[in-house]
Design an enzyme around this catalytic site. Structure first.
Site, PDB file in Angstrom:
ATOM      1  N   SER A 119      -5.229  -9.366  -3.609  1.00  0.00           N
ATOM      2  CA  SER A 119      -5.557 -10.668  -4.197  1.00  0.00           C
ATOM      3  C   SER A 119      -6.244 -10.511  -5.547  1.00  0.00           C
ATOM      4  O   SER A 119      -6.496 -11.494  -6.231  1.00  0.00           O
ATOM      5  CB  SER A 119      -6.463 -11.455  -3.247  1.00  0.00           C
ATOM      6  OG  SER A 119      -7.601 -10.705  -2.920  1.00  0.00           O
ATOM      7  N   HIS A 140       1.595 -11.617  -3.203  1.00  0.00           N
ATOM      8  CA  HIS A 140       0.328 -12.135  -2.700  1.00  0.00           C
ATOM      9  C   HIS A 140       0.547 -13.379  -1.836  1.00  0.00           C
ATOM     10  O   HIS A 140       0.844 -14.460  -2.335  1.00  0.00           O
ATOM     11  CB  HIS A 140      -0.591 -12.454  -3.892  1.00  0.00           C
ATOM     12  CG  HIS A 140      -1.922 -12.982  -3.489  1.00  0.00           C
ATOM     13  ND1 HIS A 140      -2.596 -13.952  -4.212  1.00  0.00           N
ATOM     14  CD2 HIS A 140      -2.719 -12.698  -2.420  1.00  0.00           C
ATOM     15  CE1 HIS A 140      -3.742 -14.220  -3.603  1.00  0.00           C
ATOM     16  NE2 HIS A 140      -3.825 -13.484  -2.523  1.00  0.00           N
ATOM     17  N   GLU A 152       2.545 -15.601  -4.476  1.00  0.00           N
ATOM     18  CA  GLU A 152       2.484 -15.209  -5.894  1.00  0.00           C
ATOM     19  C   GLU A 152       3.200 -13.867  -6.040  1.00  0.00           C
ATOM     20  O   GLU A 152       2.843 -12.902  -5.353  1.00  0.00           O
ATOM     21  CB  GLU A 152       1.028 -15.024  -6.340  1.00  0.00           C
ATOM     22  CG  GLU A 152       0.311 -16.292  -6.696  1.00  0.00           C
ATOM     23  CD  GLU A 152      -1.104 -16.029  -7.213  1.00  0.00           C
ATOM     24  OE1 GLU A 152      -1.496 -16.665  -8.192  1.00  0.00           O
ATOM     25  OE2 GLU A 152      -1.831 -15.200  -6.625  1.00  0.00           O
ATOM     26  N   ASN A 190      -6.293 -17.362  -7.531  1.00  0.00           N
ATOM     27  CA  ASN A 190      -7.674 -16.905  -7.349  1.00  0.00           C
ATOM     28  C   ASN A 190      -8.473 -16.923  -8.649  1.00  0.00           C
ATOM     29  O   ASN A 190      -9.690 -17.069  -8.626  1.00  0.00           O
ATOM     30  CB  ASN A 190      -7.707 -15.507  -6.722  1.00  0.00           C
ATOM     31  CG  ASN A 190      -7.478 -15.572  -5.225  1.00  0.00           C
ATOM     32  OD1 ASN A 190      -7.637 -16.620  -4.616  1.00  0.00           O
ATOM     33  ND2 ASN A 190      -7.078 -14.460  -4.632  1.00  0.00           N
TER      34      ASN A 190
END
Length: 282
Positions: A119, A140, A152, A190
């Site tokens: 991440s 991800h 992702e 994130n």
């Protein structure tokens, strides 16, 4: 080449979720962890999750049995031989991931793609440590994997177009919606989400409002399904701190400094749901 067999390193929250997504989509999965207890725990989580779908009549008992049969649990790295892609879903620790990737690369075929579910760690850095940087990509997934629609796809500087196309097709075959992003600390989601959570921790520490009211404000005022502090507890405060440290070091920008209260909570062992106490008590 269509990806038909997926090797998953890690049977924890993310690993077993990825295995479940593969199995339900009709794709064979080899799920590996360091010991039998970890593998069986992962398998049992998948079984329980599918039981809930059967109970809700979203799946039949026969479909559940067929999905479970597609997951091969193992503790042996050699069982990854012959898979079309290996997805590494180990703990968010660069040293550990690099060691695992080297072990996996020693047994898999030369055509096999390697993906990391990291991440926050640099895909370019991880790819450079392998002998197949063009066949390396970030994949991800989001927690809980079976329910969350997004994946992702992170292209390292070395990721080939062919690798990206194959992994994009896999994400779609799993019923996910992939977005493609360039390699950068935190990628896209994130990069936006974690500083927002970190800011909520600053707000709490400054005594502007109690945790429940901060979360209520964000849920009711921004239509978020879960408040930032409750989400931090779900993610794990140790993971949150690790991600913020990656941002702080990666961008060399003080706006990413981890909130002192976050550091204190982690030092105290108050890591959220997994320890029974974080910003809330469980």
């Amino acid at each position: 080449m269509t990806i038909k067999t997926v090797g998953i390193i890690g049977a924890g929250t993310m690993g077993n979720g990825i295995a479940q997504a593969c199995a339900v989509a009709g794709i064979a999965a080899v799920m590996l962890d360091i010991n039998e207890a970890a593998v069986q725990k992962g398998l049992s989580t998948v079984s329980g999750s599918l039981d809930r779908l059967v109970k809700k009549e979203k799946m039949t008992a026969e479909q559940k049995a067929a999905a479970m049969a597609r997951i091969k649990p193992t503790t042996q790295m050699t069982d990854l031989k012959g898979v079309d892609i290996v997805i590494e879903a180990a703990t968010e620790n660069a040293g550990l991931k690099l060691r695992i990737l080297k072990e996996a690369e020693a047994v898999i075929g030369s055509e096999t793609i390697i993906a990391s579910n990291t991440s926050s760690i640099s895909i370019t850095q991880l790819a450079a440590a392998t002998a197949r940087p063009g066949q390396f990509i970030g994949m991800h997934f989001f927690n809980p994997v079976p329910m969350m629609a997004l994946v992702e796809l992170i292209r390292g500087l070395q990721t080939s177009d062919e690798t990206h196309a194959k992994v994009e097709a896999l994400a779609k075959a799993l019923g996910k919606t992939p977005i493609t992003v360039k390699n950068n600390p935190g990628f896209v989601v994130n990069r936006i989400l974690c500083p927002m959570i970190n800011e909520a921790i600053f707000v709490l520490a400054e005594g502007l409002a109690p945790a429940a009211e901060i979360d209520a404000g964000m849920k009711l005022g921004c239509n978020q399904p879960i408040g930032p502090l409750a989400l931090a507890d779900m993610i794990g405060l140790d993971t949150m701190l690790a991600v913020m440290n990656v941002f702080y070091e990666g961008f060399n920008d003080s706006k990413y400094r981890p909130a002192p209260l976050l550091k204190e909570m982690v030092a105290a062992g108050y890591l959220g749901r997994k320890t029974g106490r974080g910003f809330y008590t469980y």
